[in-house]
Design a protein around this motif. Sequence first.
Motif, PDB file in Angstrom:
ATOM      1  N   SER A 154       0.831  -1.211   0.000  1.00 47.69           N
ATOM      2  CA  SER A 154       0.000   0.000   0.000  1.00 47.69           C
ATOM      3  C   SER A 154       0.862   1.257   0.000  1.00 47.69           C
ATOM      4  CB  SER A 154      -0.926   0.004   1.220  1.00 47.69           C
ATOM      5  OG  SER A 154      -0.192  -0.147   2.418  1.00 47.69           O
ATOM      6  N   THR A 155       1.996   1.233   0.704  1.00 48.66           N
ATOM      7  CA  THR A 155       2.895   2.385   0.747  1.00 48.66           C
ATOM      8  C   THR A 155       3.524   2.626  -0.620  1.00 48.66           C
ATOM      9  OG1 THR A 155       3.392   1.965   3.076  1.00 48.66           O
ATOM     10  CG2 THR A 155       4.939   3.357   1.865  1.00 48.66           C
ATOM     11  N   LEU A 156       3.976   1.553  -1.270  1.00 48.78           N
ATOM     12  CA  LEU A 156       4.571   1.705  -2.601  1.00 48.78           C
ATOM     13  C   LEU A 156       3.568   2.262  -3.602  1.00 48.78           C
ATOM     14  CD1 LEU A 156       6.705  -1.546  -3.063  1.00 48.78           C
ATOM     15  CD2 LEU A 156       7.466   0.733  -2.386  1.00 48.78           C
ATOM     16  N   LEU A 157       2.334   1.766  -3.562  1.00 46.80           N
ATOM     17  CA  LEU A 157       1.324   2.225  -4.513  1.00 46.80           C
ATOM     18  C   LEU A 157       0.968   3.689  -4.271  1.00 46.80           C
ATOM     19  CD1 LEU A 157      -0.985  -0.923  -4.520  1.00 46.80           C
ATOM     20  CD2 LEU A 157       0.710  -0.258  -6.242  1.00 46.80           C
ATOM     21  N   ARG A 158       0.913   4.077  -3.006  1.00 45.87           N
ATOM     22  CA  ARG A 158       0.587   5.469  -2.678  1.00 45.87           C
ATOM     23  C   ARG A 158       1.692   6.418  -3.130  1.00 45.87           C
ATOM     24  NH1 ARG A 158      -0.394   4.493   2.080  1.00 45.87           N
ATOM     25  NH2 ARG A 158       1.529   5.147   3.112  1.00 45.87           N
ATOM     26  N   TYR A 217       4.328   5.708  -5.449  1.00 49.92           N
ATOM     27  CA  TYR A 217       4.890   5.584  -6.792  1.00 49.92           C
ATOM     28  C   TYR A 217       3.883   5.155  -7.860  1.00 49.92           C
ATOM     29  CZ  TYR A 217       9.044   5.585  -3.844  1.00 49.92           C
ATOM     30  OH  TYR A 217       9.995   5.908  -2.905  1.00 49.92           O
ATOM     31  N   GLY A 218       2.656   4.852  -7.465  1.00 50.52           N
ATOM     32  CA  GLY A 218       1.673   4.430  -8.448  1.00 50.52           C
ATOM     33  C   GLY A 218       1.763   2.941  -8.743  1.00 50.52           C
ATOM     34  N   PRO A 219       1.137   2.493  -9.838  1.00 51.49           N
ATOM     35  CA  PRO A 219       1.044   1.055 -10.125  1.00 51.49           C
ATOM     36  C   PRO A 219       2.416   0.394 -10.217  1.00 51.49           C
ATOM     37  CG  PRO A 219      -0.334   2.333 -11.627  1.00 51.49           C
ATOM     38  CD  PRO A 219       0.496   3.313 -10.878  1.00 51.49           C
ATOM     39  N   PRO A 258       5.148  -1.967 -11.961  1.00 50.35           N
ATOM     40  CA  PRO A 258       5.412  -2.480 -13.313  1.00 50.35           C
ATOM     41  C   PRO A 258       5.076  -3.962 -13.355  1.00 50.35           C
ATOM     42  CG  PRO A 258       7.464  -2.109 -12.107  1.00 50.35           C
ATOM     43  CD  PRO A 258       6.372  -1.522 -11.269  1.00 50.35           C
ATOM     44  N   LEU A 259       4.680  -4.444 -14.529  1.00 50.57           N
ATOM     45  CA  LEU A 259       4.278  -5.851 -14.642  1.00 50.57           C
ATOM     46  C   LEU A 259       5.405  -6.795 -14.232  1.00 50.57           C
ATOM     47  CD1 LEU A 259       2.176  -5.970 -17.936  1.00 50.57           C
ATOM     48  CD2 LEU A 259       1.381  -6.004 -15.565  1.00 50.57           C
ATOM     49  N   GLU A 260       6.654  -6.373 -14.444  1.00 50.58           N
ATOM     50  CA  GLU A 260       7.792  -7.214 -14.071  1.00 50.58           C
ATOM     51  C   GLU A 260       7.832  -7.473 -12.569  1.00 50.58           C
ATOM     52  OE1 GLU A 260       7.906  -4.579 -15.932  1.00 50.58           O
ATOM     53  OE2 GLU A 260       8.663  -5.211 -17.896  1.00 50.58           O
ATOM     54  N   GLN A 261       7.201  -6.596 -11.796  1.00 52.69           N
ATOM     55  CA  GLN A 261       7.134  -6.765 -10.349  1.00 52.69           C
ATOM     56  C   GLN A 261       5.774  -7.315  -9.916  1.00 52.69           C
ATOM     57  OE1 GLN A 261       7.855  -3.109  -8.207  1.00 52.69           O
ATOM     58  NE2 GLN A 261       8.388  -4.161  -6.310  1.00 52.69           N
ATOM     59  N   MET A 262       4.714  -6.886 -10.592  1.00 56.59           N
ATOM     60  CA  MET A 262       3.367  -7.279 -10.183  1.00 56.59           C
ATOM     61  C   MET A 262       3.092  -8.750 -10.442  1.00 56.59           C
ATOM     62  SD  MET A 262       0.007  -7.991 -10.780  1.00 56.59           S
ATOM     63  CE  MET A 262      -0.199  -7.786 -12.554  1.00 56.59           C
ATOM     64  N   VAL A 263       3.531  -9.274 -11.586  1.00 57.50           N
ATOM     65  CA  VAL A 263       3.216 -10.662 -11.932  1.00 57.50           C
ATOM     66  C   VAL A 263       3.885 -11.656 -10.980  1.00 57.50           C
ATOM     67  CG1 VAL A 263       3.377 -12.443 -13.714  1.00 57.50           C
ATOM     68  CG2 VAL A 263       2.673 -10.123 -14.335  1.00 57.50           C
ATOM     69  N   PRO A 264       5.185 -11.520 -10.681  1.00 55.16           N
ATOM     70  CA  PRO A 264       5.761 -12.431  -9.676  1.00 55.16           C
ATOM     71  C   PRO A 264       5.081 -12.308  -8.315  1.00 55.16           C
ATOM     72  CG  PRO A 264       7.493 -11.361 -10.925  1.00 55.16           C
ATOM     73  CD  PRO A 264       6.217 -10.679 -11.308  1.00 55.16           C
ATOM     74  N   ALA A 283      -2.721  -3.064  -7.553  1.00 58.34           N
ATOM     75  CA  ALA A 283      -1.297  -3.074  -7.861  1.00 58.34           C
ATOM     76  C   ALA A 283      -1.035  -2.795  -9.339  1.00 58.34           C
ATOM     77  CB  ALA A 283      -0.685  -4.419  -7.474  1.00 58.34           C
ATOM     78  N   ALA A 284      -1.900  -3.321 -10.215  1.00 53.41           N
ATOM     79  CA  ALA A 284      -1.681  -3.180 -11.654  1.00 53.41           C
ATOM     80  C   ALA A 284      -2.150  -1.842 -12.202  1.00 53.41           C
ATOM     81  CB  ALA A 284      -2.386  -4.314 -12.394  1.00 53.41           C
ATOM     82  N   SER A 285      -3.147  -1.243 -11.554  1.00 53.98           N
ATOM     83  CA  SER A 285      -3.752  -0.023 -12.098  1.00 53.98           C
ATOM     84  C   SER A 285      -3.535   1.208 -11.227  1.00 53.98           C
ATOM     85  CB  SER A 285      -5.258  -0.224 -12.277  1.00 53.98           C
ATOM     86  OG  SER A 285      -5.908  -0.306 -11.012  1.00 53.98           O
TER      87      SER A 285
END
Length: 296
Positions: free
Chosen positions: A109-113, A115-117, A119-125, A214-216
């Motif tokens: 939640s802190t990262l999303l707040r 830096y935003g979504p 990247p898929l390289e991080q979200m998919v794993p 996380a993705a959006s």
Amino acid sequence: MTTATEPKTKWRLAEGDEIVPGRLALQRLGGGHHYEAYLAFDEHLRSIVVAKLVRPHLVDDEHTLAGLEAEAATVDRLDHPVIVRGFGAVLDGPRPHLVLEHLEGPRLSTLLRRYGPLPLEQMVPLAMQLSTALHYLAAEGVVHLDLKPANTIMAAPPRMIDLSVAHDLDAASRLRRPIGTDSYMAPEQCAPERLGPVGPPADVWGLGATLYRAASGERPFPGAVKGSDDPAERWPQLHRLPDPEPLPASVAGPILACLRFDPAERPAPAEVAEALEPVLLRQSRPRLSGLKPRWS
């Protein structure tokens, strides 16, 4: 400031204060309605841990103490690389608390707040690792019921934390009141008396809501009215579907499948991981276009 007629609701422990013999407070991390979390040093482990303390005005509250004991028992019997580990509990005395491993890394939640979504390289794993944890929980007969970005620590590997509202399958199936965090609750969690029973598919819904965010960078059901007495206002997921538009096309299918209204139509956690595996493979494939062969 607490007066003589007001209960003390915070511990206000300073660095070096003793929580119990051999366990010293270092820094307050935060808290909720029933608990406060402190970074602490455990002399037996010779390690930094997290002490999750019952708030001082609740140390004699039977319901709160029963919840702490249930969480301690759940943490103690689970053993998975993506689920926070426990190191025992003190269930009585002046400062009842749970001892948990200290995890190096920010909350999702802190990262999303900040830096935003992702990247898929991080979200998919991340999605695949959380799926393995949910697969394990379901096999162990446990439903987390509060999977969300704030309960996801971006360590290596990521960790799912906070089992304070987790239930075994039988207890979850008998729920008759809403439980969880509004934006990340499956429809059957919002209205279990009407849409239940609650079971592992509710965690899959929480996974979908977490991955959507996380993705959006957005919640799948914006516009909720917190604390409203109208269920339709408080939980938009009861009467509409999420908007697929903000999601990257390559991951939209598996995420939206997790957010299906009918629990029976949601995929199992292992199926989510399998659906995302081709995306992960494409990401890891070397990109050779535009490169000149060394032998030319």
